[in-house]
Design an enzyme around this catalytic site. Structure first.
Site, PDB file in Angstrom:
ATOM      1  N   GLY A   1      12.078  -3.032   2.141  1.00 43.83           N
ATOM      2  CA  GLY A   1      10.660  -2.639   2.218  1.00 43.83           C
ATOM      3  C   GLY A   1      10.243  -2.351   3.541  1.00 43.83           C
TER       4      GLY A   1
ATOM      5  N   LYS B   1      -0.833   4.724   8.150  1.00 45.10           N
ATOM      6  CA  LYS B   1      -1.356   5.130   9.290  1.00 45.10           C
ATOM      7  C   LYS B   1      -1.675   6.739   9.582  1.00 45.10           C
ATOM      8  CE  LYS B   1       2.948   3.324   9.213  1.00 45.10           C
ATOM      9  NZ  LYS B   1       4.281   2.970   9.135  1.00 45.10           N
TER      10      LYS B   1
ATOM     11  N   ASP C   1       7.410   7.753  13.001  1.00 44.57           N
ATOM     12  CA  ASP C   1       6.570   6.619  12.500  1.00 44.57           C
ATOM     13  C   ASP C   1       6.097   6.035  14.082  1.00 44.57           C
ATOM     14  OD1 ASP C   1       5.772   4.268  10.877  1.00 44.57           O
ATOM     15  OD2 ASP C   1       7.030   3.161  12.290  1.00 44.57           O
TER      16      ASP C   1
ATOM     17  N   GLU D   1      -5.685  -2.956  11.584  1.00 42.95           N
ATOM     18  CA  GLU D   1      -4.484  -3.670  12.390  1.00 42.95           C
ATOM     19  C   GLU D   1      -3.307  -3.275  11.897  1.00 42.95           C
ATOM     20  OE1 GLU D   1      -4.700  -6.025  15.051  1.00 42.95           O
ATOM     21  OE2 GLU D   1      -2.742  -5.854  14.709  1.00 42.95           O
TER      22      GLU D   1
ATOM     23  N   THR E   1      -1.725   3.360   0.245  1.00 38.67           N
ATOM     24  CA  THR E   1      -0.666   4.300  -0.105  1.00 38.67           C
ATOM     25  C   THR E   1       0.068   4.665   1.077  1.00 38.67           C
ATOM     26  OG1 THR E   1      -2.127   6.031   0.489  1.00 38.67           O
ATOM     27  CG2 THR E   1      -2.534   5.274  -1.686  1.00 38.67           C
TER      28      THR E   1
ATOM     29  N   VAL F   1       0.009  -0.958  13.091  1.00 38.32           N
ATOM     30  CA  VAL F   1       0.813  -1.075  14.244  1.00 38.32           C
ATOM     31  C   VAL F   1       1.285  -2.457  14.274  1.00 38.32           C
ATOM     32  CG1 VAL F   1       1.084  -0.853  16.754  1.00 38.32           C
ATOM     33  CG2 VAL F   1      -0.665   0.569  15.590  1.00 38.32           C
TER      34      VAL F   1
ATOM     35  N   LYS G   1       2.301   5.510  15.849  1.00 43.39           N
ATOM     36  CA  LYS G   1       1.710   4.012  16.240  1.00 43.39           C
ATOM     37  C   LYS G   1       1.384   4.252  17.811  1.00 43.39           C
ATOM     38  CE  LYS G   1       4.317   1.519  12.948  1.00 43.39           C
ATOM     39  NZ  LYS G   1       5.560   0.840  12.782  1.00 43.39           N
TER      40      LYS G   1
ATOM     41  N   GLU H   1       9.781   3.673   5.598  1.00 43.08           N
ATOM     42  CA  GLU H   1       8.785   4.563   5.034  1.00 43.08           C
ATOM     43  C   GLU H   1       9.422   5.171   3.873  1.00 43.08           C
ATOM     44  OE1 GLU H   1       5.452   4.956   6.328  1.00 43.08           O
ATOM     45  OE2 GLU H   1       6.429   3.329   7.440  1.00 43.08           O
TER      46      GLU H   1
ATOM     47  N   PHE I   1      -0.536   0.192  -5.348  1.00 35.36           N
ATOM     48  CA  PHE I   1       0.009  -1.278  -5.662  1.00 35.36           C
ATOM     49  C   PHE I   1       1.421  -1.124  -5.424  1.00 35.36           C
ATOM     50  CE2 PHE I   1       0.411  -4.813  -8.547  1.00 35.36           C
ATOM     51  CZ  PHE I   1      -0.589  -5.561  -8.081  1.00 35.36           C
TER      52      PHE I   1
END
Ligand code: HSE
Length: 338
Positions: free
Chosen positions: A205, A124, A219, A148, A95, A151, A223, A208, A10
Protein backbone atom coordinates in the site's frame (compact mmCIF):
# COMPACT_ATOMS: atom_id res chain seq x y z
CA UNK A 1 -19.90 19.81 19.02
CA UNK A 2 -20.15 16.27 17.68
CA UNK A 3 -18.51 16.09 14.26
CA UNK A 4 -20.31 14.26 11.50
CA UNK A 5 -17.58 12.73 9.37
CA UNK A 6 -17.83 11.75 5.71
CA UNK A 7 -15.24 9.77 3.75
CA UNK A 8 -14.78 10.03 0.01
CA UNK A 9 -12.84 6.92 -0.93
CA UNK A 10 -12.77 3.71 1.09
CA UNK A 11 -9.40 2.42 -0.14
CA UNK A 12 -6.23 2.08 1.90
CA UNK A 13 -6.44 5.45 3.67
CA UNK A 14 -10.24 5.41 4.08
CA UNK A 15 -10.03 2.08 5.83
CA UNK A 16 -7.00 3.18 7.84
CA UNK A 17 -8.78 6.20 9.35
CA UNK A 18 -11.95 4.16 9.88
CA UNK A 19 -10.03 1.54 11.88
CA UNK A 20 -8.30 4.22 13.93
CA UNK A 21 -11.57 6.01 14.70
CA UNK A 22 -13.25 2.74 15.69
CA UNK A 23 -10.37 1.66 17.93
CA UNK A 24 -9.87 5.04 19.58
CA UNK A 25 -13.43 6.33 19.87
CA UNK A 26 -13.53 6.21 23.69
CA UNK A 27 -9.94 7.45 24.08
CA UNK A 28 -10.55 10.43 21.79
CA UNK A 29 -13.67 11.36 23.75
CA UNK A 30 -12.02 11.03 27.17
CA UNK A 31 -8.69 12.63 26.29
CA UNK A 32 -9.76 15.41 23.90
CA UNK A 33 -13.55 15.61 24.21
CA UNK A 34 -13.65 14.68 20.51
CA UNK A 35 -16.97 13.05 19.64
CA UNK A 36 -18.00 12.01 16.16
CA UNK A 37 -20.07 9.74 13.95
CA UNK A 38 -18.99 8.51 10.53
CA UNK A 39 -22.23 9.20 8.65
CA UNK A 40 -21.36 9.03 4.94
CA UNK A 41 -18.99 7.13 2.69
CA UNK A 42 -18.73 7.57 -1.07
CA UNK A 43 -16.73 5.01 -2.97
CA UNK A 44 -16.94 4.28 -6.68
CA UNK A 45 -16.31 0.55 -6.15
CA UNK A 46 -18.31 -0.20 -2.98
CA UNK A 47 -21.14 2.32 -3.35
CA UNK A 48 -22.43 5.44 -1.60
CA UNK A 49 -23.88 5.03 1.88
CA UNK A 50 -25.44 7.51 4.28
CA UNK A 51 -26.95 7.35 7.73
CA UNK A 52 -27.19 10.70 9.55
CA UNK A 53 -26.85 8.90 12.90
CA UNK A 54 -23.79 6.82 12.00
CA UNK A 55 -22.85 3.97 9.66
CA UNK A 56 -22.05 0.35 10.47
CA UNK A 57 -18.30 0.73 9.93
CA UNK A 58 -17.27 -2.79 11.11
CA UNK A 59 -19.59 -4.30 8.51
CA UNK A 60 -18.28 -1.97 5.81
CA UNK A 61 -14.66 -2.84 6.65
CA UNK A 62 -15.53 -6.52 6.44
CA UNK A 63 -17.27 -6.07 3.08
CA UNK A 64 -14.55 -3.92 1.56
CA UNK A 65 -11.92 -6.37 2.87
CA UNK A 66 -13.63 -9.06 0.80
CA UNK A 67 -14.03 -6.66 -2.15
CA UNK A 68 -17.82 -6.89 -1.77
CA UNK A 69 -20.15 -3.94 -2.33
CA UNK A 70 -21.81 -2.21 0.63
CA UNK A 71 -25.32 -3.50 1.41
CA UNK A 72 -26.49 -1.34 4.34
CA UNK A 73 -27.54 2.35 4.34
CA UNK A 74 -27.22 2.65 0.56
CA UNK A 75 -28.21 6.04 -0.84
CA UNK A 76 -29.22 7.18 -4.30
CA UNK A 77 -27.41 10.48 -3.80
CA UNK A 78 -24.41 10.80 -6.10
CA UNK A 79 -21.13 11.87 -4.53
CA UNK A 80 -21.55 15.61 -5.13
CA UNK A 81 -25.14 15.56 -3.83
CA UNK A 82 -24.00 13.59 -0.80
CA UNK A 83 -21.23 16.11 -0.15
CA UNK A 84 -23.63 19.03 -0.30
CA UNK A 85 -26.89 17.64 1.09
CA UNK A 86 -25.84 15.34 3.95
CA UNK A 87 -25.36 16.39 7.57
CA UNK A 88 -21.57 15.87 7.25
CA UNK A 89 -19.58 18.66 8.92
CA UNK A 90 -16.14 17.48 7.81
CA UNK A 91 -15.29 15.60 4.64
CA UNK A 92 -12.16 13.46 4.33
CA UNK A 93 -11.11 13.37 0.66
CA UNK A 94 -9.22 10.10 0.27
CA UNK A 95 -9.53 9.20 -3.40
CA UNK A 96 -6.57 8.41 -5.66
CA UNK A 97 -4.16 11.23 -6.40
CA UNK A 98 -4.11 12.62 -9.94
CA UNK A 99 -1.25 15.08 -10.25
CA UNK A 100 -2.12 16.00 -13.85
CA UNK A 101 -5.64 17.37 -13.45
CA UNK A 102 -6.41 16.89 -9.75
CA UNK A 103 -9.09 14.38 -10.78
CA UNK A 104 -12.58 14.22 -9.26
CA UNK A 105 -11.04 15.25 -5.93
CA UNK A 106 -11.03 18.87 -7.10
CA UNK A 107 -14.82 18.87 -7.55
CA UNK A 108 -15.27 17.05 -4.24
CA UNK A 109 -13.20 19.59 -2.33
CA UNK A 110 -14.86 22.57 -4.03
CA UNK A 111 -18.36 21.18 -3.37
CA UNK A 112 -17.58 20.60 0.30
CA UNK A 113 -15.88 23.93 0.99
CA UNK A 114 -18.48 25.95 -0.87
CA UNK A 115 -21.23 24.26 1.19
CA UNK A 116 -19.51 25.30 4.40
CA UNK A 117 -18.02 21.90 5.26
CA UNK A 118 -14.42 21.39 6.39
CA UNK A 119 -12.12 19.27 4.24
CA UNK A 120 -9.15 17.20 5.35
CA UNK A 121 -7.24 15.28 2.75
CA UNK A 122 -4.25 13.11 1.96
CA UNK A 123 -4.93 13.56 -1.76
CA UNK A 124 -2.03 15.47 -3.28
CA UNK A 125 -3.93 16.54 -6.42
CA UNK A 126 -5.92 19.53 -5.12
CA UNK A 127 -3.11 20.49 -2.72
CA UNK A 128 -0.27 20.41 -5.26
CA UNK A 129 -2.21 21.96 -8.14
CA UNK A 130 -4.67 24.36 -6.52
CA UNK A 131 -3.75 25.06 -2.90
CA UNK A 132 -4.17 28.88 -2.99
CA UNK A 133 -7.60 28.59 -4.65
CA UNK A 134 -8.82 25.93 -2.23
CA UNK A 135 -7.52 27.79 0.82
CA UNK A 136 -9.25 30.99 -0.36
CA UNK A 137 -12.51 29.08 -0.84
CA UNK A 138 -12.19 27.62 2.66
CA UNK A 139 -11.55 31.07 4.14
CA UNK A 140 -14.53 32.59 2.30
CA UNK A 141 -16.77 29.92 3.77
CA UNK A 142 -15.31 30.01 7.27
CA UNK A 143 -14.06 26.40 7.16
CA UNK A 144 -10.70 24.59 7.09
CA UNK A 145 -8.80 22.92 4.24
CA UNK A 146 -6.18 20.79 6.00
CA UNK A 147 -3.63 18.67 4.17
CA UNK A 148 -1.09 17.21 6.62
CA UNK A 149 -1.40 13.78 5.01
CA UNK A 150 -0.30 14.98 1.59
CA UNK A 151 3.38 15.08 2.62
CA UNK A 152 5.14 12.30 4.60
CA UNK A 153 1.84 10.61 5.59
CA UNK A 154 1.16 11.25 9.29
CA UNK A 155 4.67 12.42 10.10
CA UNK A 156 3.97 16.05 11.03
CA UNK A 157 5.81 18.24 8.54
CA UNK A 158 3.23 20.81 7.46
CA UNK A 159 2.04 21.19 11.05
CA UNK A 160 5.67 21.34 12.22
CA UNK A 161 6.42 24.28 9.93
CA UNK A 162 3.14 25.99 10.77
CA UNK A 163 3.16 25.24 14.51
CA UNK A 164 6.34 24.59 16.50
CA UNK A 165 8.62 26.25 13.92
CA UNK A 166 6.45 29.36 13.49
CA UNK A 167 8.64 32.42 13.97
CA UNK A 168 11.69 30.83 12.35
CA UNK A 169 12.52 31.77 8.80
CA UNK A 170 12.86 28.54 6.88
CA UNK A 171 15.37 28.85 4.05
CA UNK A 172 15.54 25.25 2.87
CA UNK A 173 13.62 21.99 3.17
CA UNK A 174 15.22 18.86 1.76
CA UNK A 175 14.98 15.15 2.18
CA UNK A 176 13.29 11.87 1.34
CA UNK A 177 9.68 12.46 0.38
CA UNK A 178 8.64 9.22 -1.29
CA UNK A 179 8.28 6.01 0.71
CA UNK A 180 7.96 3.68 -2.28
CA UNK A 181 11.24 4.65 -3.91
CA UNK A 182 13.12 4.72 -0.62
CA UNK A 183 11.81 1.23 0.11
CA UNK A 184 12.77 0.09 -3.38
CA UNK A 185 16.29 1.53 -3.18
CA UNK A 186 16.75 -0.06 0.26
CA UNK A 187 15.67 -3.50 -0.95
CA UNK A 188 17.55 -3.29 -4.26
CA UNK A 189 20.68 -2.70 -2.24
CA UNK A 190 20.02 -6.09 -0.58
CA UNK A 191 19.83 -7.69 -4.02
CA UNK A 192 16.13 -7.70 -4.86
CA UNK A 193 15.16 -6.86 -8.44
CA UNK A 194 13.41 -3.61 -9.38
CA UNK A 195 10.20 -5.32 -10.57
CA UNK A 196 10.02 -7.65 -7.59
CA UNK A 197 10.39 -4.88 -5.05
CA UNK A 198 7.96 -2.55 -6.84
CA UNK A 199 5.31 -5.27 -6.66
CA UNK A 200 5.90 -5.63 -2.89
CA UNK A 201 5.65 -1.84 -2.42
CA UNK A 202 2.30 -1.93 -4.22
CA UNK A 203 1.07 -4.85 -2.09
CA UNK A 204 2.08 -3.00 1.08
CA UNK A 205 0.00 0.00 0.00
CA UNK A 206 2.98 2.37 -0.30
CA UNK A 207 2.83 2.93 -4.05
CA UNK A 208 0.33 5.12 -5.85
CA UNK A 209 -2.47 3.49 -7.88
CA UNK A 210 -0.24 4.14 -10.88
CA UNK A 211 3.28 3.61 -9.49
CA UNK A 212 4.79 5.60 -12.35
CA UNK A 213 4.06 8.57 -10.11
CA UNK A 214 6.45 7.18 -7.50
CA UNK A 215 9.31 5.83 -9.59
CA UNK A 216 9.46 8.80 -11.98
CA UNK A 217 9.58 11.22 -9.03
CA UNK A 218 6.22 12.89 -9.76
CA UNK A 219 4.85 12.08 -6.31
CA UNK A 220 7.89 13.68 -4.65
CA UNK A 221 7.54 16.64 -7.03
CA UNK A 222 3.92 17.15 -5.91
CA UNK A 223 5.08 17.17 -2.28
CA UNK A 224 7.93 19.59 -3.01
CA UNK A 225 5.40 21.91 -4.67
CA UNK A 226 3.08 21.72 -1.67
CA UNK A 227 5.93 22.53 0.74
CA UNK A 228 7.20 25.37 -1.44
CA UNK A 229 3.75 26.95 -1.64
CA UNK A 230 2.63 26.41 1.94
CA UNK A 231 5.85 26.91 3.87
CA UNK A 232 7.59 29.43 1.59
CA UNK A 233 4.62 31.07 -0.18
CA UNK A 234 6.55 30.38 -3.37
CA UNK A 235 3.59 30.47 -5.76
CA UNK A 236 5.19 27.83 -7.99
CA UNK A 237 3.50 25.34 -10.27
CA UNK A 238 4.24 21.63 -10.18
CA UNK A 239 5.58 21.86 -13.72
CA UNK A 240 8.14 24.45 -12.59
CA UNK A 241 9.98 21.75 -10.60
CA UNK A 242 12.64 19.77 -12.50
CA UNK A 243 12.14 16.12 -11.76
CA UNK A 244 14.04 12.89 -12.22
CA UNK A 245 13.04 9.56 -10.68
CA UNK A 246 14.81 6.27 -9.95
CA UNK A 247 13.92 4.35 -13.12
CA UNK A 248 17.44 4.63 -14.52
CA UNK A 249 19.20 3.42 -11.38
CA UNK A 250 20.68 -0.02 -12.08
CA UNK A 251 22.23 -2.65 -9.78
CA UNK A 252 25.59 -1.47 -11.16
CA UNK A 253 24.84 2.10 -10.01
CA UNK A 254 23.98 0.77 -6.56
CA UNK A 255 27.26 -1.19 -6.42
CA UNK A 256 29.18 1.85 -7.67
CA UNK A 257 27.74 3.98 -4.83
CA UNK A 258 28.45 1.26 -2.25
CA UNK A 259 32.10 1.03 -3.30
CA UNK A 260 32.45 4.77 -2.70
CA UNK A 261 30.84 4.59 0.75
CA UNK A 262 27.63 6.14 -0.59
CA UNK A 263 23.98 5.26 -1.04
CA UNK A 264 21.35 6.43 -3.54
CA UNK A 265 18.45 8.49 -2.21
CA UNK A 266 15.69 10.30 -4.12
CA UNK A 267 15.99 13.81 -2.74
CA UNK A 268 13.30 16.48 -2.94
CA UNK A 269 14.44 19.96 -2.14
CA UNK A 270 13.11 23.50 -1.99
CA UNK A 271 15.36 26.42 -1.20
CA UNK A 272 15.04 30.20 -0.99
CA UNK A 273 17.76 31.94 -2.99
CA UNK A 274 17.31 35.71 -2.79
CA UNK A 275 13.82 36.43 -4.11
CA UNK A 276 13.56 33.06 -5.80
CA UNK A 277 12.52 29.65 -4.57
CA UNK A 278 14.35 26.82 -6.31
CA UNK A 279 12.83 23.36 -6.13
CA UNK A 280 13.92 20.00 -7.53
CA UNK A 281 13.61 16.22 -7.29
CA UNK A 282 16.52 13.96 -8.29
CA UNK A 283 18.43 10.87 -7.12
CA UNK A 284 21.62 11.70 -5.27
CA UNK A 285 24.47 9.59 -3.92
CA UNK A 286 24.71 10.60 -0.28
CA UNK A 287 27.64 9.75 1.92
CA UNK A 288 26.97 6.81 4.22
CA UNK A 289 27.73 9.03 7.22
CA UNK A 290 25.02 11.54 6.16
CA UNK A 291 21.88 11.40 8.38
CA UNK A 292 19.66 10.72 5.35
CA UNK A 293 21.71 7.64 4.38
CA UNK A 294 20.45 5.76 7.43
CA UNK A 295 16.79 6.37 6.56
CA UNK A 296 15.66 3.09 5.03
CA UNK A 297 12.44 1.42 3.90
CA UNK A 298 9.25 3.45 3.45
CA UNK A 299 10.49 5.98 5.99
CA UNK A 300 10.68 9.65 5.02
CA UNK A 301 12.96 12.33 6.45
CA UNK A 302 13.02 16.08 6.01
CA UNK A 303 15.52 18.64 7.19
CA UNK A 304 14.27 22.19 7.72
CA UNK A 305 17.06 24.75 7.63
CA UNK A 306 16.05 27.65 9.86
CA UNK A 307 17.57 30.94 11.02
CA UNK A 308 16.93 30.45 14.74
CA UNK A 309 17.47 26.72 15.24
CA UNK A 310 19.80 25.74 12.41
CA UNK A 311 18.80 22.36 10.99
CA UNK A 312 15.78 20.54 12.36
CA UNK A 313 15.25 17.03 10.99
CA UNK A 314 12.11 14.95 11.30
CA UNK A 315 12.11 11.26 10.42
CA UNK A 316 8.97 9.13 10.23
CA UNK A 317 6.68 6.99 8.12
CA UNK A 318 5.96 8.33 4.64
CA UNK A 319 3.26 5.95 3.52
CA UNK A 320 0.96 3.19 4.72
CA UNK A 321 -2.62 2.60 5.78
CA UNK A 322 -2.50 3.48 9.47
CA UNK A 323 0.36 5.96 9.06
CA UNK A 324 -1.62 8.00 6.52
CA UNK A 325 -4.86 7.37 8.39
CA UNK A 326 -3.23 9.08 11.36
CA UNK A 327 -2.67 12.25 9.30
CA UNK A 328 -6.42 12.45 8.86
CA UNK A 329 -6.95 12.03 12.59
CA UNK A 330 -4.44 14.82 13.24
CA UNK A 331 -6.38 17.21 11.01
CA UNK A 332 -9.75 16.12 12.45
CA UNK A 333 -8.42 16.88 15.92
CA UNK A 334 -7.09 20.24 14.73
CA UNK A 335 -10.59 21.14 13.54
CA UNK A 336 -12.11 19.93 16.80
CA UNK A 337 -9.65 22.00 18.83
CA UNK A 338 -10.20 25.13 16.75
N1 HSE B 1 3.13 6.72 -2.87
C1 HSE B 1 3.49 7.58 -1.82
C2 HSE B 1 4.85 7.20 -1.27
C3 HSE B 1 2.44 7.49 -0.75
O1 HSE B 1 5.33 6.12 -1.60
O2 HSE B 1 5.45 7.97 -0.55
C4 HSE B 1 2.45 8.60 0.22
O3 HSE B 1 2.28 9.84 -0.40
Amino acid sequence: MKQKIGLIGFGTVGRGISEILLDKKEYLKEKYGFEFDIVAVADFAYGNVYNPDGLDIPLMLEQAGKKEKFTKDLTNLNTIQLIKDSNVTVWCELTFTDLNTGGPAVDHVKAALSSGKHVVTSNKGPAALLYPEMKALADENGVKFLIEGTVCAGTPVINLADGPLAGCTISKIAGILNGTTNYMLSEMEKGMSYDEVLKIAQDLGYAEADPTGDVEGYDARGKVTILANIVMDAGIKITDVPCQGITNITPDDIDFAKKQGKRWKLIGSVEKKGDKVIASVAPEMVDISHPLAGVMGATNALTFTTDLLGDVTIVGPGAGKIETGFSILTDLLAIHRS
